[in-house]
Design an enzyme around this catalytic site. Structure first.
Site, PDB file in Angstrom:
ATOM      1  N   ASP A  48      -1.678   1.119  -4.266  1.00  0.00           N
ATOM      2  CA  ASP A  48      -2.496  -0.024  -4.702  1.00  0.00           C
ATOM      3  C   ASP A  48      -3.921   0.392  -5.051  1.00  0.00           C
ATOM      4  O   ASP A  48      -4.779  -0.460  -5.294  1.00  0.00           O
ATOM      5  CB  ASP A  48      -2.469  -1.160  -3.681  1.00  0.00           C
ATOM      6  CG  ASP A  48      -3.087  -0.780  -2.340  1.00  0.00           C
ATOM      7  OD1 ASP A  48      -2.925   0.380  -1.924  1.00  0.00           O
ATOM      8  OD2 ASP A  48      -3.731  -1.643  -1.713  1.00  0.00           O
ATOM      9  N   SER A 106       0.832  -1.204   0.000  1.00  0.00           N
ATOM     10  CA  SER A 106       0.000   0.000   0.000  1.00  0.00           C
ATOM     11  C   SER A 106       0.873   1.264   0.000  1.00  0.00           C
ATOM     12  O   SER A 106       1.688   1.422  -0.891  1.00  0.00           O
ATOM     13  CB  SER A 106      -0.963  -0.034   1.182  1.00  0.00           C
ATOM     14  OG  SER A 106      -1.916   0.983   1.055  1.00  0.00           O
TER      15      SER A 106
HETATM   16 MG    MG Z   1      -3.787   0.991  -0.091  1.00  0.00          MG
END
Ligand code: MG
Length: 480
Positions: free
Chosen positions: A267, A123
């Site tokens: 992401d 992330s």
């Molecule tokens: Mg994320």
């Protein structure tokens, strides 16, 4: 802070520095552990959230299948290959999705009727990090019980290793973006949005959103100015989508006279919004604006976590619906959303969840909702923002040794014990609600840090609450 560098294993998956704490052999072993779990289940090789097979049905697929995607981090390929090898060694077939968003991988896990899914992403963590997130057949992250079982299986080192032709095979699927766009468009008035010819600036931080996002916005009739648009994983700025990292986006919105600016995390599950004046709106407004949009069209309960702004409560109260709150962690919000049949939910970190598209945070859904809201009301974004009662939510984080957050929470509770009107909730760290404000203290699931949030009608009031907790934290951490 020796434990800053340890491998983080939690309900959110596994995260670490590639080659240091997240070695390829660890990724391989986690692939083996997940493969062992999936092949150990009797009958249909399914985790708990899939529909049970009718009595007497013969299981026809010889092997469980896992959908496996990754974000754009350059070492994603290494980790993905290691996880794939682990899964296949236990007799699991792998469908490789390539570079996809987290919501895209979740969607395909469900669409392809897989026994589970895996997305390789860290992330918003810095470039040396990567992570492995494991998904249930619905695309939702593992439950706490399942994550516990996975960790125990990994620690045991006992895997369901197969031989010869019993090992899994790998196939590819390149339909993720197409399926994702189809899902998002199914909840939007495409003709209506397209009639507005919105000019939109997007910052995809050279992450997983680079390819699918301009495709979606193009199909919604938008003119797209795309910043950091190469899916190289070379992050052009600090990857967390917060104000100091998005000055370039704000400038570009002004320069191009755009209707809105959107920033994704690497992401592409979180979305942050900049208004037409180039003003950073803040991540909390993503969920608030989307909730306001949803409740114009449908009435039903909303789900969010204990650390999200009160704005959503005000919006829900106006519509006469209830907001339910779960412990922090996406899986907890989704679990509450499903259990209570909420129509919409999300997190104040810019994560919106529309279960009809995919039951995880999705920046593409958020973009479509905000463009649709602007279309429906016919006002610029800054005016839509001004209609939402405002609070100041101060979010701070500090490095924190394991266990210290609990001590800080205990002392904070003691300090506020006699505060008039204070109520305490320890479902997730500690949250204290006061008559017109709240604060919370909790340890992160994914990083060795402690988060301290406070929200109040005035900034000084929120900052004062945070300062009181920080003073306690400083004492505890010094002593540790
Ligand atoms: Mg994320």
């Amino acid at each position: 802070m020796a434990d800053v560098d340890r491998l983080m294993v939690s309900v959110s998956g596994v995260r670490g520095i590639v080659g240091k704490t997240l070695k390829p052999e660890i990724a391989y072993d986690f692939g083996r552990a997940f493969g062992t779990m999936l092949t150990a289940t009797d009958g249909p090789h399914r985790l708990a959230d899939s529909a049970p097979a009718p009595d007497g049905e013969v299981f026809t697929t010889p092997r469980p299948t896992v959908a496996l995607g990754r974000d754009t981090r350059p070492h994603g390929s290494l980790i993905k290959n290691a996880v794939a090898a682990g899964l296949m060694s236990c007799g699991v077939d792998v469908i490789t999705l390539g570079v996809v968003t987290t919501p895209g991988a979740a969607l395909m896990t469900r669409v392809l009727e897989c026994a589970g899914g895996v997305i390789i992403t860290a992330s918003h963590n810095p470039p040396p990090y990567n992570g492995i997130k494991f998904l249930q057949p619905s695309g939702v992250g593992l439950t706490a019980d399942q994550a516990g079982e996975l960790e125990r299986t990994w620690e045991s080192g006992e895997f369901n290793t197969q031989e010869g032709t019993a090992v899994g095979k790998e196939t590819e699927c390149t339909r993720t973006h197409t399926m994702h766009i189809r899902g998002v468009k199914s909840i939007a008035d495409v003709t209506g949005i397209a009639s507005q010819r919105f000019r939109v600036v997007v910052d995809s931080i050279n992450g997983a959103g680079c390819v699918v996002t301009p495709q979606l916005l193009g199909e919604l009739g938008c003119e797209v100015v795309h910043l950091n648009s190469e899916p190289t994983g070379e992050f052009a700025h600090e990857p967390e989508p917060v104000e100091p990292n998005l000055t370039g986006l704000c400038e570009a919105v002004r320069e191009h006279r755009a209707a809105v600016g959107f920033a994704q995390d690497p992401d592409a599950d979180r979305l942050v919004v900049v208004d037409e004046k180039g003003t950073f709106i803040g991540e909390e407004y993503t969920l608030a604006l989307c909730a306001a949009f949803v409740l114009r069209h449908r009435k039903g309960k909303l789900a969010t976590n204990l650390a999200t702004s009160r704005m959503i409560d005000d919006i829900a109260a106006k519509a006469g619906v209830e907001v339910l709150r779960s412990p922090t962690g996406e899986a907890n919000v989704v679990e509450l959303l499903k259990r209570e049949t909420c129509i919409f939910g999300g997190e104040g970190n810019g994560g919106v969840i529309e279960p009809r598209v995919v039951p995880v945070r999705d920046s593409l859904v958020g973009m479509a909702m905000i463009l649709q809201y602007m279309t429906d009301i016919g006002k610029p974004l800054s005016e839509l923002v001004a209609e939402i009662p405002s609070y100041t939510l101060v979010k701070t984080k500090l490095p924190c040794p394991a266990g210290a957050a609990d001590t800080v929470a205990d002392r904070t509770r003691a300090m506020f014990q006699d505060e008039p009107g204070a109520t305490f909730n320890d479902a997730d760290g500690l949250r204290i609600d006061l008559p017109d404000s709240w604060l919370c203290v909790r340890a992160s699931n994914t990083e060795p840090i402690m988060r301290i949030f406070a929200e109040a009608p005035r900034a000084a009031q929120a900052e004062a609450l945070v300062d009181r907790v920080r003073a306690i934290a400083a004492e505890v951490i010094d002593a540790a």
